[in-house]
Design an enzyme around this catalytic site. Sequence first.
Site, PDB file in Angstrom:
ATOM      1  N   TYR A  48     -39.035  -0.977  23.682  1.00 35.69           N
ATOM      2  CA  TYR A  48     -38.479  -2.194  23.326  1.00 35.69           C
ATOM      3  C   TYR A  48     -37.333  -2.722  23.879  1.00 35.69           C
ATOM      4  O   TYR A  48     -37.466  -4.052  24.363  1.00 35.69           O
ATOM      5  CB  TYR A  48     -37.969  -1.896  21.604  1.00 35.69           C
ATOM      6  N   HIS A  75     -44.658   1.912  20.730  1.00 35.23           N
ATOM      7  CA  HIS A  75     -43.437   1.885  21.467  1.00 35.23           C
ATOM      8  C   HIS A  75     -42.255   2.331  20.518  1.00 35.23           C
ATOM      9  O   HIS A  75     -42.243   2.103  19.339  1.00 35.23           O
ATOM     10  CB  HIS A  75     -42.934   0.453  22.224  1.00 35.23           C
ATOM     11  N   CYS A  76     -41.239   2.654  21.038  1.00 37.44           N
ATOM     12  CA  CYS A  76     -39.764   3.206  20.398  1.00 37.44           C
ATOM     13  C   CYS A  76     -38.920   2.289  21.159  1.00 37.44           C
ATOM     14  O   CYS A  76     -39.050   1.016  21.571  1.00 37.44           O
ATOM     15  CB  CYS A  76     -39.643   4.499  20.452  1.00 37.44           C
ATOM     16  N   TRP A  77     -37.677   2.700  21.075  1.00 38.16           N
ATOM     17  CA  TRP A  77     -36.637   1.910  21.687  1.00 38.16           C
ATOM     18  C   TRP A  77     -36.778   1.874  23.167  1.00 38.16           C
ATOM     19  O   TRP A  77     -36.618   0.839  23.779  1.00 38.16           O
ATOM     20  CB  TRP A  77     -35.137   2.436  21.176  1.00 38.16           C
ATOM     21  N   GLY A  88     -38.785   6.730  24.788  1.00 37.91           N
ATOM     22  CA  GLY A  88     -38.516   8.147  24.757  1.00 37.91           C
ATOM     23  C   GLY A  88     -39.377   9.171  23.885  1.00 37.91           C
ATOM     24  O   GLY A  88     -40.446   8.972  23.440  1.00 37.91           O
TER      25      GLY A  88
END
Length: 349
Positions: free
Chosen positions: A122, A93-95, A98
């Site tokens: 996240y 995952h990222c923020w 995206g």
Amino acid sequence: MIEVIEASAFLRHRMDCPVIDVRSPGEYRQGHLYGSFNIPLFSDEERAIVGTLYVKTGRAQAIQRGMEIAVPKLAGYIEALDQMSPQKWIFLHCWRGGARSERMAGVFSGAGYHVILIAGGYKALRHEIRKELGRHAKVVILGGYTGSGKTDLLQALGIMGEQVIDLEGLASHRGSAFGALGLPGQPTNEQFENNLFAQWAAMDFTRTIWMEDESRMIGRVTLPDPVISQISNNPMILAEIPNSVRTARLVQEYARFDKRLLAASLFRISERLGGQRTRDALRALEEDRFSDVTEIVLAYYDKAYRFSMARRKSPQVYPIELDGLDAKKDAGKIIEMVRKTSIYGTYLP
């Protein structure tokens, strides 16, 4: 291979494979899933460069610059991942699900990994964690005035097989103006909640879960609303310990610290203590009259605790008199009393 899983499904049914967080190191330090690994697509400085380009020139040029930064580091990303996941399965995952996670998923999938992207990243995980912390459970709150040894009682309950969540332990703070003494630095609010969730998710929700009675703030950590609700709305076992035992325990716990640190802690509550009581406490501290210092401070904390008890939403408060000298023996008395008390409409397991 790349799959996608919703944040809620991931948190409820997490598989036993590594979670890779591709956000920048600074984002990761602010808060991350307990046990996750950080393989950042960009450093903090590189992220700032790409973000500035996005604002000033648009998405296309930002992506191009991002690729220029990332491509030379691809071999290093894969080498790092090989050490973390020899079985070749990962969550990622990222923020907010995206470009960063999509590009890293492509890289890792191309290197032979089975990648499961967490939808929404996240940000979605944080939203679901807050919801999960408010999940209905058989929570019992352990209450008692300052110096009652609630942490020792919780630890004893845990040793005896009860499910315990130590909020002060997770916050690295004992909850009072003196509570940071001798402990490592506190986590961020985000990290506290993530670490708390890791313990919460591991609980058996058919059984009792014990927590200590806490105010909204534990040092600099703010308890999230769902946890405050759990504390306020669930039954409480109120440990009643003799004042002499409370005073002796606090003297033993805090008199070992540097007087300058103790004085600084007194100054932090000086407005609430009042000028005369603060002066009396400082004088007693200078003269090594630690019991007198403790009694002055307890007068304030006892008054504050009575006020907080009056504001509790749950009327279910079950006092139990304990001598406070043997945590294991007292924990046994608490368990015996709870098993005889129909708190949730049935005897607690």
